[in-house]
Structure formats: structure tokens, C-alpha cells
Design a protein around this motif. Structure first.
Motif, PDB file in Angstrom:
ATOM      1  N   MET A   1      -5.251  -0.162  -0.526  1.00  0.00           N
ATOM      2  CA  MET A   1      -3.785  -0.806  -0.624  1.00  0.00           C
ATOM      3  C   MET A   1      -3.880  -2.318  -0.179  1.00  0.00           C
TER       4      MET A   1
ATOM      5  N   ALA B   1      -5.614   6.814   4.444  1.00  0.00           N
ATOM      6  CA  ALA B   1      -6.005   5.585   4.146  1.00  0.00           C
ATOM      7  C   ALA B   1      -7.459   5.107   4.905  1.00  0.00           C
TER       8      ALA B   1
ATOM      9  N   THR C   1       0.746   0.713   8.036  1.00  0.00           N
ATOM     10  CA  THR C   1       1.758   1.736   7.577  1.00  0.00           C
ATOM     11  C   THR C   1       2.317   2.613   8.651  1.00  0.00           C
TER      12      THR C   1
ATOM     13  N   HIS D   1      -3.143  14.419  -0.658  1.00  0.00           N
ATOM     14  CA  HIS D   1      -2.857  13.007   0.243  1.00  0.00           C
ATOM     15  C   HIS D   1      -4.297  12.409   0.470  1.00  0.00           C
ATOM     16  N   GLY D   2      -4.549  11.287  -0.263  1.00  0.00           N
ATOM     17  CA  GLY D   2      -5.898  10.898  -0.246  1.00  0.00           C
ATOM     18  C   GLY D   2      -6.869  10.911  -0.873  1.00  0.00           C
TER      19      GLY D   2
ATOM     20  N   CYS E   1      -8.388   7.746  -2.261  1.00  0.00           N
ATOM     21  CA  CYS E   1      -8.945   6.832  -1.426  1.00  0.00           C
ATOM     22  C   CYS E   1     -10.439   7.433  -1.033  1.00  0.00           C
TER      23      CYS E   1
ATOM     24  N   GLY F   1      -4.886  -0.588   3.763  1.00  0.00           N
ATOM     25  CA  GLY F   1      -3.728  -0.417   4.694  1.00  0.00           C
ATOM     26  C   GLY F   1      -4.227   0.678   5.738  1.00  0.00           C
ATOM     27  N   SER F   2      -3.682   0.656   6.723  1.00  0.00           N
ATOM     28  CA  SER F   2      -3.718   1.649   7.984  1.00  0.00           C
ATOM     29  C   SER F   2      -2.987   2.839   7.568  1.00  0.00           C
TER      30      SER F   2
ATOM     31  N   VAL G   1      -4.627   0.791  -5.736  1.00  0.00           N
ATOM     32  CA  VAL G   1      -3.615   1.359  -5.099  1.00  0.00           C
ATOM     33  C   VAL G   1      -2.165   0.926  -5.400  1.00  0.00           C
TER      34      VAL G   1
ATOM     35  N   ARG H   1      -9.092   7.357   6.912  1.00  0.00           N
ATOM     36  CA  ARG H   1      -9.827   8.408   6.036  1.00  0.00           C
ATOM     37  C   ARG H   1     -11.045   8.005   5.265  1.00  0.00           C
TER      38      ARG H   1
ATOM     39  N   GLN I   1       3.126   5.987   8.803  1.00  0.00           N
ATOM     40  CA  GLN I   1       3.037   7.059   7.514  1.00  0.00           C
ATOM     41  C   GLN I   1       2.533   8.432   8.372  1.00  0.00           C
TER      42      GLN I   1
ATOM     43  N   ALA J   1       2.139   5.491  -3.505  1.00  0.00           N
ATOM     44  CA  ALA J   1       1.587   6.863  -2.456  1.00  0.00           C
ATOM     45  C   ALA J   1       1.895   8.105  -3.139  1.00  0.00           C
ATOM     46  N   THR J   2       1.363   8.810  -2.896  1.00  0.00           N
ATOM     47  CA  THR J   2       1.519  10.352  -3.279  1.00  0.00           C
ATOM     48  C   THR J   2       2.893  10.689  -3.060  1.00  0.00           C
TER      49      THR J   2
ATOM     50  N   LEU K   1       3.130   0.623  -2.764  1.00  0.00           N
ATOM     51  CA  LEU K   1       2.201   0.062  -1.851  1.00  0.00           C
ATOM     52  C   LEU K   1       1.658  -1.148  -2.574  1.00  0.00           C
TER      53      LEU K   1
HETATM   54  C1  MP5 Z   1      -2.174   2.839   3.506  1.00  0.00           C
HETATM   55  C2  MP5 Z   1      -2.292   3.662   2.072  1.00  0.00           C
HETATM   56  N1  MP5 Z   1      -3.283   3.299   1.321  1.00  0.00           N
HETATM   57  C3  MP5 Z   1      -3.362   4.286   0.135  1.00  0.00           C
HETATM   58  C4  MP5 Z   1      -2.670   5.334  -0.161  1.00  0.00           C
HETATM   59  C5  MP5 Z   1      -2.587   6.117  -1.060  1.00  0.00           C
HETATM   60  O1  MP5 Z   1      -2.898   7.438  -0.893  1.00  0.00           O
HETATM   61  P1  MP5 Z   1      -2.117   8.605  -1.678  1.00  0.00           P
HETATM   62  O2  MP5 Z   1      -1.786   8.301  -2.950  1.00  0.00           O
HETATM   63  O3  MP5 Z   1      -2.819   9.629  -1.234  1.00  0.00           O
HETATM   64  O4  MP5 Z   1      -0.660   8.484  -0.805  1.00  0.00           O
HETATM   65  C6  MP5 Z   1      -1.439   5.427   1.104  1.00  0.00           C
HETATM   66  N2  MP5 Z   1      -0.672   6.394   1.083  1.00  0.00           N
HETATM   67  N3  MP5 Z   1      -1.374   4.540   1.917  1.00  0.00           N
END
Ligand code: MP5
Length: 293
Positions: A83, A22, A45, A233-234, A237, A15-16, A110, A25, A47, A113-114, A119
Motif C-alpha cells: 500500500m 499488511a 491503518t 485477507h492478505g 501481500c 501500510g501498517s 495494492v 503480515r 483495520q 482491500a478485500t 487503499l
Molecule cells: C495496509 C494494507 N495493505 C494491503 C491491504 C490489502 O490486503 P487485503 O486485500 O487482503 O485486504 C490491506 N488491507 N491493508
């Protein structure tokens, strides 16, 4: 880099993230690790560091045509999925991947999300196990994802090993002569100085994060210092993208995972604030301890 240097080519299917995480990243991780990144977006997304405000899954033809554009032209050495959002997307991605030969596939399952935002649709977990896991070289769930996938609680180091064994079974074991590896990541279940999961009884401080890698025969365990930061975050990923980079460079799975852990440890310990929520890792740091091919 001279024009004759071979640059490994890699792909992220994810996912974007408008906040720079994501799939974007993953492209940052690929660039820092000197591999050429391509990307197929499964969902847009909205986000930021505070959470996911909106998700717009892309129509299936938009996903499969991106995949075909990449795979009919660019010889991909290794790919990852992040995602995938729902069962229809998983089925379409698997069908298209099956038409082409992608030598190494890392599946980051996935789910949430954190920030706690969902997702992956609840009913998509079985499609992931049935269609995607058999294509994977490595699957990389964290502890909560592993619990969902294997169907039993993971509260101790022994449970992590049992989960890795069960996940390996879900990947189809070691059939067809292909090595498959399950990696259970312990970042959500740090251990104290005695190796007990923090919170499993008594007050103890998190000291170490354990990750368990299993290929059906051998357990390879990684211990890294626990870093107290809200900028995580991330993390998943970044780790899976770094594993992809290592596999694309020709390293075997244990070496690709070990290098990815080293990269991640430094990226977590040098984070900087971006927004007012859970910030990203530092993808800029030079991976001085990661061997080049
Ligand atoms: C599009 C997308 N893919 C993956 C994650 C998980 O990452 P995280 O667990 O750090 O939120 C996210 N937040 N968004």
C-alpha cells in the motif's frame, strides 16, 4: 542457524495493519521463510478482519527517512511495495529507491482491500505506472487491478495473457538487459473444470485458480486448486512477500513465484478464524515443500 550462515535481508514498504495483516503480515511471511525482514511504513491503518476503519498517511519525510535508515545500513537483497496510498508517496519512494541499489523489487499494486476499502488514490495509478513500474522486477496485480492498469476488461484466460503482455509493456519491456516479469493473479476469476471463468456464462463451479507470469517472451502458468474460504485477507501481500523471500535467496523469478504459490496454497487451506470478518491466512505453517537455498 550458525553465526556464519548468510541470512538474506528483505524489505517491505507498505501500510501498517492494526489487525495483524499488511506489513506485519509480511514480516510473519519473511520469518516463516527464513529471511530477515525490515519494514518501512507508508500509512497507519486502523483495520481488522471486518475492514479498514481509518487511514493516516505518514508525512513524506517520515517515509523517506525510514527508507534511508534501512538502505544506508542493511544490504537488502530484495524488497516489495504494498500500500503506497497516493502519488506523492509513490514519487518519494521511487526517488529514494533510485538513490540506492535494491537488486530485486516486487511491486504489489495494492488498490482496494478485500473489504472494499480504497487503499490507493484514483489519481495515483499513473504515478505507479510511470515511476514505480520501471523499477520493478515483478509486478503482481490481481484481475481487478490488472484491468485498472491496462485499461481493458479481463474476463477469460486469453484476456489474462493479453493483460500480462500489456503490463510487461508498461514496465518498460525488457530494456537495459533486465528481465522483468508481469504476474496476473487469477484468484478473483476462478476457472471451472473446462477452464472457463466462472460466471462467464452458465452455472459452473470454481475448480482452479490460474496465475499467468510473462517476461516478454515466455508465459509460465500456474494452476492451483480453488479453496472456498472467507479467510483470504492478505493473500496478495503474502504471495508478494514470499516471492521477495525467494528472490532474496537467489532463485530466479519463475522458481520464486512457484515456491510462493506452494506456500500460499498451504497458507490458504489451513486458515483459522481470528475476528468475525475475513480472516488472515495461516503464516505459521512450515513451508516443507519450499526448497531452502
Ligand atoms: C495496509 C494494507 N495493505 C494491503 C491491504 C490489502 O490486503 P487485503 O486485500 O487482503 O485486504 C490491506 N488491507 N491493508
Amino acid at each position: 542457524m550458525s553465526s556464519t550462515t548468510y541470512v538474506p535481508k528483505v524489505l517491505t514498504i507498505a501500510g501498517s495493519d492494526s489487525g495483524g495483516g499488511a506489513e506485519s503480515r509480511d514480516l510473519k511471511t519473511f520469518t516463516t521463510l527464513s529471511v530477515y525482514g525490515t519494514s518501512v511504513i507508508t500509512a497507519i491503518t486502523a483495520q481488522n478482519t471486518l475492514g479498514v476503519q481509518d487511514v493516516h498517511p505518514l508525512p513524506i519525510p517520515a517515509i523517506t527517512s525510514q527508507l534511508r535508515s534501512v538502505l544506508t545500513d542493511i544490504p537488502i537483497d530484495a524488497a516489495k511495495t504494498g500500500m503506497l496510498f497516493d502519488a506523492a508517496t509513490i514519487t518519494a519512494v521511487c526517488r529514494t529507491l533510485n538513490e540506492y541499489r535494491v537488486p530485486n523489487l516486487v511491486v504489489d499494486p495494492v488498490m482496494v482491500a478485500t473489504s472494499g476499502d480504497v487503499l490507493l488514490a484514483h489519481d495515483a495509478v499513473s504515478a505507479m505506472v510511470e515511476s514505480l513500474f520501471p523499477l520493478a522486477t515483478v509486478v503482481t496485480p490481481n484481475v481487478p487491478e490488472a484491468e485498472r492498469l491496462v485499461g481493458f476488461p479481463v474476463k477469460s484466460v486469453e484476456d489474462m495473457r493479453s493483460a500480462a503482455r500489456a503490463l510487461h509493456g508498461l514496465m518498460g519491456g525488457g530494456d537495459a538487459g533486465r528481465a522483468r516479469w508481469a504476474l496476473v493473479k487469477g484468484g478473483h476469476m476462478p476457472l471451472d473444470a473446462e477452464g472457463r471463468a466462472v460466471g462467464s456464462g452458465g452455472e459452473s463451479a470454481p475448480v482452479v485458480v490460474l496465475d499467468v507470469l510473462f517476461d516478454g517472451t515466455e508465459f509460465v502458468e500456474f494452476r492451483n486448486p480453488f479453496v472456498r474460504t472467507r479467510n483470504t485477507h492478505g493473500t496478495g501481500c503474502t504471495l508478494s512477500a514470499a516471492i521477495v523471500a525467494g528472490l532474496a535467496k537467489g532463485f530466479d523469478v519463475p522458481k520464486a513465484v512457484a515456491d510462493a504459490m506452494t506456500f500460499l496454497a498451504k497458507a490458504i487451506s489451513t486458515t483459522f478464524p481470528v475476528g468475525s470478518g475475513s480472516g488472515p491466512l495461516n503464516h505459521f505453517h512450515q513451508p516443507d515443500s519450499v526448497a531452502e537455498p
